[in-house]
Design an enzyme around this catalytic site. Structure first.
Site, PDB file in Angstrom:
ATOM      1  N   TYR A 125      20.691  15.802  54.976  1.00 39.93           N
ATOM      2  CA  TYR A 125      21.547  14.772  54.385  1.00 39.93           C
ATOM      3  C   TYR A 125      20.918  14.082  53.179  1.00 39.93           C
ATOM      4  O   TYR A 125      21.509  13.162  52.618  1.00 39.93           O
ATOM      5  CB  TYR A 125      21.913  13.747  55.453  1.00 39.93           C
ATOM      6  CG  TYR A 125      22.910  14.259  56.468  1.00 39.93           C
ATOM      7  CD1 TYR A 125      22.662  15.424  57.182  1.00 39.93           C
ATOM      8  CD2 TYR A 125      24.090  13.582  56.723  1.00 39.93           C
ATOM      9  CE1 TYR A 125      23.555  15.904  58.110  1.00 39.93           C
ATOM     10  CE2 TYR A 125      24.997  14.051  57.668  1.00 39.93           C
ATOM     11  CZ  TYR A 125      24.715  15.214  58.352  1.00 39.93           C
ATOM     12  OH  TYR A 125      25.617  15.681  59.279  1.00 39.93           O
ATOM     13  N   LYS A 171      14.841  21.954  67.324  1.00 41.50           N
ATOM     14  CA  LYS A 171      14.920  23.417  67.265  1.00 41.50           C
ATOM     15  C   LYS A 171      13.589  23.951  66.733  1.00 41.50           C
ATOM     16  O   LYS A 171      13.536  24.765  65.800  1.00 41.50           O
ATOM     17  CB  LYS A 171      16.095  23.846  66.377  1.00 41.50           C
ATOM     18  CG  LYS A 171      16.474  25.320  66.499  1.00 41.50           C
ATOM     19  CD  LYS A 171      16.972  25.726  67.864  1.00 41.50           C
ATOM     20  CE  LYS A 171      17.408  27.187  67.876  1.00 41.50           C
ATOM     21  NZ  LYS A 171      17.708  27.662  69.253  1.00 41.50           N
ATOM     22  N   ASP A 208      20.841  23.977  70.744  1.00 42.67           N
ATOM     23  CA  ASP A 208      21.913  24.822  71.253  1.00 42.67           C
ATOM     24  C   ASP A 208      22.111  24.615  72.752  1.00 42.67           C
ATOM     25  O   ASP A 208      23.243  24.566  73.245  1.00 42.67           O
ATOM     26  CB  ASP A 208      21.654  26.290  70.919  1.00 42.67           C
ATOM     27  CG  ASP A 208      20.235  26.734  71.213  1.00 42.67           C
ATOM     28  OD1 ASP A 208      19.342  25.868  71.329  1.00 42.67           O
ATOM     29  OD2 ASP A 208      20.001  27.954  71.309  1.00 42.67           O
ATOM     30  N   ASP A 232      24.350  14.115  64.360  1.00 47.74           N
ATOM     31  CA  ASP A 232      25.734  14.014  63.895  1.00 47.74           C
ATOM     32  C   ASP A 232      26.644  14.877  64.760  1.00 47.74           C
ATOM     33  O   ASP A 232      27.694  14.441  65.246  1.00 47.74           O
ATOM     34  CB  ASP A 232      25.791  14.454  62.432  1.00 47.74           C
ATOM     35  CG  ASP A 232      27.119  14.159  61.760  1.00 47.74           C
ATOM     36  OD1 ASP A 232      28.025  13.622  62.428  1.00 47.74           O
ATOM     37  OD2 ASP A 232      27.257  14.470  60.569  1.00 47.74           O
ATOM     38  N   ASP A 236      29.263  13.504  67.950  1.00 47.07           N
ATOM     39  CA  ASP A 236      30.701  13.768  67.875  1.00 47.07           C
ATOM     40  C   ASP A 236      31.186  14.486  69.134  1.00 47.07           C
ATOM     41  O   ASP A 236      32.266  14.189  69.657  1.00 47.07           O
ATOM     42  CB  ASP A 236      31.027  14.614  66.640  1.00 47.07           C
ATOM     43  CG  ASP A 236      31.133  13.785  65.373  1.00 47.07           C
ATOM     44  OD1 ASP A 236      30.839  12.573  65.432  1.00 47.07           O
ATOM     45  OD2 ASP A 236      31.491  14.344  64.321  1.00 47.07           O
TER      46      ASP A 236
END
Length: 340
Positions: A125, A171, A208, A232, A236
């Site tokens: 970002y 990750k 994941d 993010d 959501d």
């Protein structure tokens, strides 16, 4: 000193839900002083800048803000950058706090009560993208300072809610340098922590696997700390369990200011129809009460009022109905005077 709030309605339904949230805030904190300001796509079209300098100064002056929504042009526009991203980066709002809890009348599943604490200034970002012919590149940034800072924020959140478990989502098996740095910094901050969460159970989870658990076993999470992009996406997904993005609150928090914002967008298709649900904006105010003004008692009052307002579902007109029900519920509870 009286608490002050910078009120930034923004675009679309932000113009409708923010005044309702301000009404609720005044019901529990009658001494609050409100200062209006502009930001968003409409502001950019009118003034050539999505976040005017005076808006940044107003937020700094107040120390707290409620931002409604920003429309997205859906294309690259010279000179335009997302208003909320600009506010986060210009004001150093390094933490994004996104709770998700089951609510009767809205939630598809009981028993969910989690919060995602997301690093809010780095990762992909930072907006450093380039293109060379057929190849486009985005730079991912992870720093020790930001990773340690978000870890401490997550631990403070865990302390406040009496959390039993902290999940570090990363990750590092694929991104060993950037996510490895993030994970190691979080681990080091946990080891040095001397608050109530000093002995909290800690787990690591690849993003994941975390996504799979968020779909199938959301009750297994308590506090999640993670990077900007992963946070993010996961927050959501978590919002589904509390009724969807339309009722999801959030708080962008820094050392000198906090900006609360409902997660929903500007929803131009329902703007002006009265169909917008102000619950997300109201619950975002509750996050300001808890984390900026340090009034968790008032935050719980607001949350209970929202729970009562939506317990048997919400029928049209949604905006007016939720406003009325929440204010009635607050009026029925004894008040301690609402000073801070």
């Amino acid at each position: 000193m009286r608490p002050r709030l910078c009120v930034i309605p923004g675009d679309g339904i932000g113009q409708e839900v923010v005044p309702v949230a301000v009404d609720v805030l005044r019901a529990v904190l009658p001494g609050v002083e409100c200062e209006p300001a502009e930001a968003g796509w409409d502001c950019f079209q009118a003034r050539g800048e999505a976040v005017p300098a005076e808006t940044l100064e107003a937020v700094r002056r107040c120390g707290a803000a409620l931002f409604g929504a920003t429309a997205s042009p859906g294309r690259s526009v010279p000179g335009y950058r997302s208003a909320i991203l600009t506010l986060r980066q210009q004001l150093g709002l390094y933490a994004n706090i996104r709770p998700a809890a089951s609510r009767a009348g809205l939630s598809p599943r009981p028993g969910v009560d989690l919060v995602v604490v997301r690093e809010n200034t780095e990762d992909l970002y930072v907006g450093r993208e380039s293109r060379d012919g057929d190849v486009a590149t985005a730079l991912r940034v992870t720093s020790v300072a930001a990773s340690r800072r978000i870890a401490r924020t997550a631990l403070r959140v865990a302390d406040a809610r009496g959390a039993k478990k902290l999940t570090i989502v990363h990750k590092a098996n694929v991104l060993p340098v950037t996510d490895g740095l993030f994970r190691d910094c979080v681990r080091e901050e946990i080891a040095a922590w001397n608050g109530p969460s000093a002995h909290i159970a800690v787990e690591e989870c690849y993003v994941d696997v975390a996504a799979l658990r968020m779909v199938g076993a959301p009750e297994s999470f308590d506090v999640i700390v993670t990077t900007n992009l992963f946070g993010d996406i996961l927050s959501d997904a978590a919002a589904h369990w509390s009724g969807g993005l339309g009722v999801a609150p959030s708080l962008n928090l820094g050392d000198g200011a906090g900006i609360a914002e409902p997660v929903h967008g500007s929803a131009p298709d329902i703007a002006g129809t009265g169909a917008a649900n102000p619950a997300a904006a109201i619950l975002s105010v509750a996050l300001l009460l808890e984390h900026v003004w340090e009034r968790p008692d008032l935050a719980r009052r607001v949350e209970r009022a929202v729970d009562a307002a939506v317990a048997d579902g919400v029928r049209a007109p949604v905006l007016a109905t939720v406003r009325r029900r929440v204010l009635e519920q607050l009026d029925s509870e004894p008040s301690d005077g609402g000073t801070a």
